[in-house]
Scaffold this motif. Structure first.
Motif, PDB file in Angstrom:
ATOM      1  N   GLY A   1      16.163   1.686  -7.625  1.00 26.53           N
ATOM      2  CA  GLY A   1      15.048   1.414  -8.515  1.00 26.53           C
ATOM      3  C   GLY A   1      13.723   1.838  -7.920  1.00 26.53           C
ATOM      4  O   GLY A   1      13.503   1.699  -6.708  1.00 26.53           O
ATOM      5  N   GLY A   2      12.808   2.351  -8.763  1.00 27.60           N
ATOM      6  CA  GLY A   2      11.516   2.837  -8.294  1.00 27.60           C
ATOM      7  C   GLY A   2      10.352   1.954  -8.669  1.00 27.60           C
ATOM      8  O   GLY A   2       9.197   2.323  -8.426  1.00 27.60           O
ATOM      9  N   ASP A   3      10.612   0.793  -9.262  1.00 33.21           N
ATOM     10  CA  ASP A   3       9.517  -0.120  -9.579  1.00 33.21           C
ATOM     11  C   ASP A   3       9.063  -0.837  -8.307  1.00 33.21           C
ATOM     12  O   ASP A   3       9.722  -0.785  -7.262  1.00 33.21           O
ATOM     13  CB  ASP A   3       9.954  -1.134 -10.637  1.00 33.21           C
ATOM     14  CG  ASP A   3      11.124  -1.980 -10.177  1.00 33.21           C
ATOM     15  OD1 ASP A   3      10.900  -3.060  -9.612  1.00 33.21           O
ATOM     16  OD2 ASP A   3      12.291  -1.532 -10.356  1.00 33.21           O
ATOM     17  N   LYS A   4       7.939  -1.517  -8.385  1.00 29.31           N
ATOM     18  CA  LYS A   4       7.338  -2.130  -7.203  1.00 29.31           C
ATOM     19  C   LYS A   4       8.252  -3.168  -6.560  1.00 29.31           C
ATOM     20  O   LYS A   4       8.369  -3.237  -5.322  1.00 29.31           O
ATOM     21  CB  LYS A   4       5.992  -2.760  -7.561  1.00 29.31           C
ATOM     22  CG  LYS A   4       4.895  -1.748  -7.899  1.00 29.31           C
ATOM     23  CD  LYS A   4       3.579  -2.439  -8.141  1.00 29.31           C
ATOM     24  CE  LYS A   4       2.492  -1.449  -8.560  1.00 29.31           C
ATOM     25  NZ  LYS A   4       2.222  -0.444  -7.494  1.00 29.31           N
ATOM     26  N   ASP A   5       8.895  -3.994  -7.368  1.00 31.56           N
ATOM     27  CA  ASP A   5       9.771  -5.030  -6.809  1.00 31.56           C
ATOM     28  C   ASP A   5      10.953  -4.418  -6.069  1.00 31.56           C
ATOM     29  O   ASP A   5      11.316  -4.858  -4.971  1.00 31.56           O
ATOM     30  CB  ASP A   5      10.262  -5.963  -7.919  1.00 31.56           C
ATOM     31  CG  ASP A   5       9.148  -6.841  -8.474  1.00 31.56           C
ATOM     32  OD1 ASP A   5       8.129  -7.014  -7.781  1.00 31.56           O
ATOM     33  OD2 ASP A   5       9.296  -7.350  -9.600  1.00 31.56           O
ATOM     34  N   ALA A   6      11.578  -3.399  -6.692  1.00 35.68           N
ATOM     35  CA  ALA A   6      12.738  -2.767  -6.061  1.00 35.68           C
ATOM     36  C   ALA A   6      12.332  -2.056  -4.774  1.00 35.68           C
ATOM     37  O   ALA A   6      13.039  -2.129  -3.761  1.00 35.68           O
ATOM     38  CB  ALA A   6      13.399  -1.792  -7.030  1.00 35.68           C
TER      39      ALA A   6
ATOM     40  N   ILE B   1       0.838  -1.209   0.000  1.00 35.32           N
ATOM     41  CA  ILE B   1       0.000   0.000   0.000  1.00 35.32           C
ATOM     42  C   ILE B   1       0.869   1.254   0.000  1.00 35.32           C
ATOM     43  O   ILE B   1       0.631   2.202  -0.756  1.00 35.32           O
ATOM     44  CB  ILE B   1      -0.944  -0.007   1.223  1.00 35.32           C
ATOM     45  CG1 ILE B   1      -1.985  -1.126   1.084  1.00 35.32           C
ATOM     46  CG2 ILE B   1      -1.656   1.343   1.370  1.00 35.32           C
ATOM     47  CD1 ILE B   1      -2.840  -1.327   2.319  1.00 35.32           C
ATOM     48  N   VAL B   2       1.895   1.279   0.856  1.00 44.10           N
ATOM     49  CA  VAL B   2       2.742   2.472   0.925  1.00 44.10           C
ATOM     50  C   VAL B   2       3.577   2.632  -0.347  1.00 44.10           C
ATOM     51  O   VAL B   2       3.921   3.749  -0.739  1.00 44.10           O
ATOM     52  CB  VAL B   2       3.638   2.433   2.191  1.00 44.10           C
ATOM     53  CG1 VAL B   2       4.857   1.551   2.006  1.00 44.10           C
ATOM     54  CG2 VAL B   2       4.077   3.838   2.575  1.00 44.10           C
ATOM     55  N   ILE B   3       3.882   1.531  -1.030  1.00 43.42           N
ATOM     56  CA  ILE B   3       4.586   1.614  -2.307  1.00 43.42           C
ATOM     57  C   ILE B   3       3.730   2.371  -3.324  1.00 43.42           C
ATOM     58  O   ILE B   3       4.227   3.232  -4.069  1.00 43.42           O
ATOM     59  CB  ILE B   3       4.944   0.213  -2.830  1.00 43.42           C
ATOM     60  CG1 ILE B   3       6.114  -0.364  -2.044  1.00 43.42           C
ATOM     61  CG2 ILE B   3       5.286   0.247  -4.328  1.00 43.42           C
ATOM     62  CD1 ILE B   3       6.426  -1.814  -2.378  1.00 43.42           C
ATOM     63  N   ASP B   4       2.441   2.067  -3.368  1.00 48.93           N
ATOM     64  CA  ASP B   4       1.553   2.776  -4.289  1.00 48.93           C
ATOM     65  C   ASP B   4       1.534   4.270  -3.986  1.00 48.93           C
ATOM     66  O   ASP B   4       1.523   5.106  -4.894  1.00 48.93           O
ATOM     67  CB  ASP B   4       0.136   2.203  -4.198  1.00 48.93           C
ATOM     68  CG  ASP B   4       0.030   0.829  -4.840  1.00 48.93           C
ATOM     69  OD1 ASP B   4       0.860   0.535  -5.720  1.00 48.93           O
ATOM     70  OD2 ASP B   4      -0.877   0.057  -4.457  1.00 48.93           O
ATOM     71  N   TYR B   5       1.564   4.607  -2.707  1.00 49.57           N
ATOM     72  CA  TYR B   5       1.564   6.020  -2.339  1.00 49.57           C
ATOM     73  C   TYR B   5       2.882   6.689  -2.751  1.00 49.57           C
ATOM     74  O   TYR B   5       2.881   7.793  -3.309  1.00 49.57           O
ATOM     75  CB  TYR B   5       1.345   6.182  -0.838  1.00 49.57           C
ATOM     76  CG  TYR B   5       1.505   7.612  -0.377  1.00 49.57           C
ATOM     77  CD1 TYR B   5       0.554   8.572  -0.695  1.00 49.57           C
ATOM     78  CD2 TYR B   5       2.623   8.008   0.358  1.00 49.57           C
ATOM     79  CE1 TYR B   5       0.708   9.899  -0.297  1.00 49.57           C
ATOM     80  CE2 TYR B   5       2.783   9.321   0.767  1.00 49.57           C
ATOM     81  CZ  TYR B   5       1.821  10.256   0.429  1.00 49.57           C
ATOM     82  OH  TYR B   5       1.981  11.568   0.818  1.00 49.57           O
ATOM     83  N   VAL B   6       4.005   6.030  -2.458  1.00 47.70           N
ATOM     84  CA  VAL B   6       5.315   6.600  -2.801  1.00 47.70           C
ATOM     85  C   VAL B   6       5.435   6.781  -4.311  1.00 47.70           C
ATOM     86  O   VAL B   6       5.951   7.804  -4.792  1.00 47.70           O
ATOM     87  CB  VAL B   6       6.444   5.705  -2.260  1.00 47.70           C
ATOM     88  CG1 VAL B   6       7.781   6.126  -2.831  1.00 47.70           C
ATOM     89  CG2 VAL B   6       6.483   5.764  -0.742  1.00 47.70           C
ATOM     90  N   GLN B   7       4.963   5.821  -5.070  1.00 46.36           N
ATOM     91  CA  GLN B   7       5.014   5.956  -6.526  1.00 46.36           C
ATOM     92  C   GLN B   7       4.141   7.114  -6.997  1.00 46.36           C
ATOM     93  O   GLN B   7       4.471   7.782  -7.981  1.00 46.36           O
ATOM     94  CB  GLN B   7       4.587   4.655  -7.197  1.00 46.36           C
ATOM     95  CG  GLN B   7       5.629   3.546  -7.090  1.00 46.36           C
ATOM     96  CD  GLN B   7       5.258   2.319  -7.896  1.00 46.36           C
ATOM     97  OE1 GLN B   7       4.095   1.951  -7.991  1.00 46.36           O
ATOM     98  NE2 GLN B   7       6.256   1.667  -8.468  1.00 46.36           N
ATOM     99  N   SER B   8       3.041   7.379  -6.305  1.00 46.77           N
ATOM    100  CA  SER B   8       2.204   8.509  -6.689  1.00 46.77           C
ATOM    101  C   SER B   8       2.905   9.837  -6.443  1.00 46.77           C
ATOM    102  O   SER B   8       2.676  10.821  -7.152  1.00 46.77           O
ATOM    103  CB  SER B   8       0.874   8.469  -5.907  1.00 46.77           C
ATOM    104  OG  SER B   8       1.055   8.825  -4.542  1.00 46.77           O
ATOM    105  N   LEU B   9       3.802   9.878  -5.432  1.00 48.59           N
ATOM    106  CA  LEU B   9       4.552  11.102  -5.162  1.00 48.59           C
ATOM    107  C   LEU B   9       5.476  11.462  -6.315  1.00 48.59           C
ATOM    108  O   LEU B   9       5.660  12.636  -6.650  1.00 48.59           O
ATOM    109  CB  LEU B   9       5.379  10.935  -3.876  1.00 48.59           C
ATOM    110  CG  LEU B   9       4.628  10.835  -2.553  1.00 48.59           C
ATOM    111  CD1 LEU B   9       5.610  10.615  -1.405  1.00 48.59           C
ATOM    112  CD2 LEU B   9       3.796  12.082  -2.304  1.00 48.59           C
ATOM    113  N   SER B  10       6.091  10.451  -6.909  1.00 49.54           N
ATOM    114  CA  SER B  10       7.052  10.701  -7.989  1.00 49.54           C
ATOM    115  C   SER B  10       6.412  10.632  -9.367  1.00 49.54           C
ATOM    116  O   SER B  10       7.105  10.757 -10.367  1.00 49.54           O
ATOM    117  CB  SER B  10       8.202   9.689  -7.906  1.00 49.54           C
ATOM    118  OG  SER B  10       7.699   8.374  -8.001  1.00 49.54           O
ATOM    119  N   GLY B  11       5.111  10.421  -9.422  1.00 52.41           N
ATOM    120  CA  GLY B  11       4.419  10.409 -10.703  1.00 52.41           C
ATOM    121  C   GLY B  11       4.604   9.139 -11.494  1.00 52.41           C
ATOM    122  O   GLY B  11       4.392   9.133 -12.712  1.00 52.41           O
ATOM    123  N   ILE B  12       4.995   8.050 -10.828  1.00 58.01           N
ATOM    124  CA  ILE B  12       5.147   6.775 -11.525  1.00 58.01           C
ATOM    125  C   ILE B  12       3.763   6.174 -11.753  1.00 58.01           C
ATOM    126  O   ILE B  12       2.989   5.992 -10.816  1.00 58.01           O
ATOM    127  CB  ILE B  12       6.017   5.796 -10.723  1.00 58.01           C
ATOM    128  CG1 ILE B  12       7.429   6.364 -10.552  1.00 58.01           C
ATOM    129  CG2 ILE B  12       6.078   4.430 -11.397  1.00 58.01           C
ATOM    130  CD1 ILE B  12       8.337   5.494  -9.705  1.00 58.01           C
TER     131      ILE B  12
END
Length: 295
Positions: A249-254, A188-199
């Motif tokens: 890396g900024g992908d979900k796995d990384a 869940i927090v990964i989805d939020y962090v990715q939203s911060l960087s526009g991924i």
């Protein structure tokens, strides 16, 4: 008394061994081989006498010529320092912006720093300073402790998580491995962090409710280092999570690996290996590379 047999075709003496009609010859070693063996041994003997050769318990045999490569290298270093003293003194005393604006001095900086970087930094950061997985990119404006020349020089001097007494410390906690967050909370927090960087999400759009839940987890666990808005904190060496620069890396796995097991980067202290002039030369060189990359 045995009679020595000779091969009728070549005339060479045989060994007396025979396999299925094939007789083994007792052929002499060619004289040329003996010549080179003797010359090689004589050369080795002369070398042992003239040059430093044999290691002893605490020292080594010096040789009668008294050749010491340590002294030769030391003399070469002194000569090189004398040859570059005219511009090296300017590097130490001049402000960085003046150095960057001096084309003659910058030609010296570029030629020297390119070699320093290649010998000491390129193995991790790449020859073009573009970094790689686990190693920061040095030609952008995403710096953990700041990208101005003073900050770069200090990082070079003390290192990161190094043995230097003034080293910079930085460590990402292992939130998953140490039981602070569960797997689903991390996702869940990964989805939020990715939203911060526009991924953009890899499959389906993330719901606003999930983003809100991720923000709550983030504020409770991550904001103390990375700030409420995710822009990081250079005082702690905490990366900016709201840009496109990612060390691991900024992908979900990384990101899952980073949050689950934590991260702890490392860079040696260069204070004892590189002089102050060399460190400042390197810092100015990196500043120029960054300017060129962002233009």
């Amino acid at each position: 008394m045995s009679v020595k047999e000779h091969d009728p075709l070549t005339g060479h003496q045989t060994t007396g061994h025979e396999w299925n009609g094939i007789t083994e010859l007792n052929t002499r070693v060619p004289r040329a081989i003996w010549f080179f063996v003797i010359v090689t041994h004589l050369y080795a003997l002369v070398t042992w006498i003239l040059l430093p050769t044999w290691p002893l318990v605490t020292t080594y045999t010096k040789g009668i010529l008294g050749i010491d490569q340590h002294e030769q290298v030391a003399k070469q270093v002194v000569a090189a320092n004398v040859a570059r003293a005219d511009w090296a003194d300017q590097i130490v005393t001049m402000p960085t912006d003046e150095i960057l604006g001096d084309t003659v001095l910058m030609s010296r900086v570029n030629a020297t720093a390119h070699q320093i970087f290649g010998d000491n930094c390129a193995a991790c950061h790449g020859r073009d300073a573009a970094g790689g997985p686990g190693f920061p990119r040095l030609i952008d404006d995403a710096w953990l402790w700041g990208g101005d020349t003073d900050a770069i020089m200090e990082t070079l001097r003390v290192g990161i998580n190094s043995t230097h007494p003034d080293t910079r410390y930085s460590q990402m906690l292992a939130f998953g491995r140490d039981g602070m967050l569960g797997r689903e909370d991390i996702r869940i927090v990964i989805d939020y962090v990715q939203s911060l960087s526009g991924i953009a999400p890899s499959d389906t759009p993330v719901s606003p409710e999930r983003i809100s839940a991720g923000e709550e987890i983030y504020l409770d666990n991550c904001a103390a280092c990375h700030a409420d808005d995710g822009t990081g904190d250079m005082e702690q060496g905490a990366p900016n999570l709201a840009d496109q620069a990612w060390i691991y890396g900024g992908d979900k796995d990384a990101l899952f690996e980073t949050i689950w097991n934590g991260r702890q980067g490392w860079m040696p202290s260069w204070e004892t290996r590189l002089s102050e002039v060399e460190r400042k030369t390197l810092a100015v060189y990196l500043a120029r590379l960054g300017q060129e990359a962002t233009q």
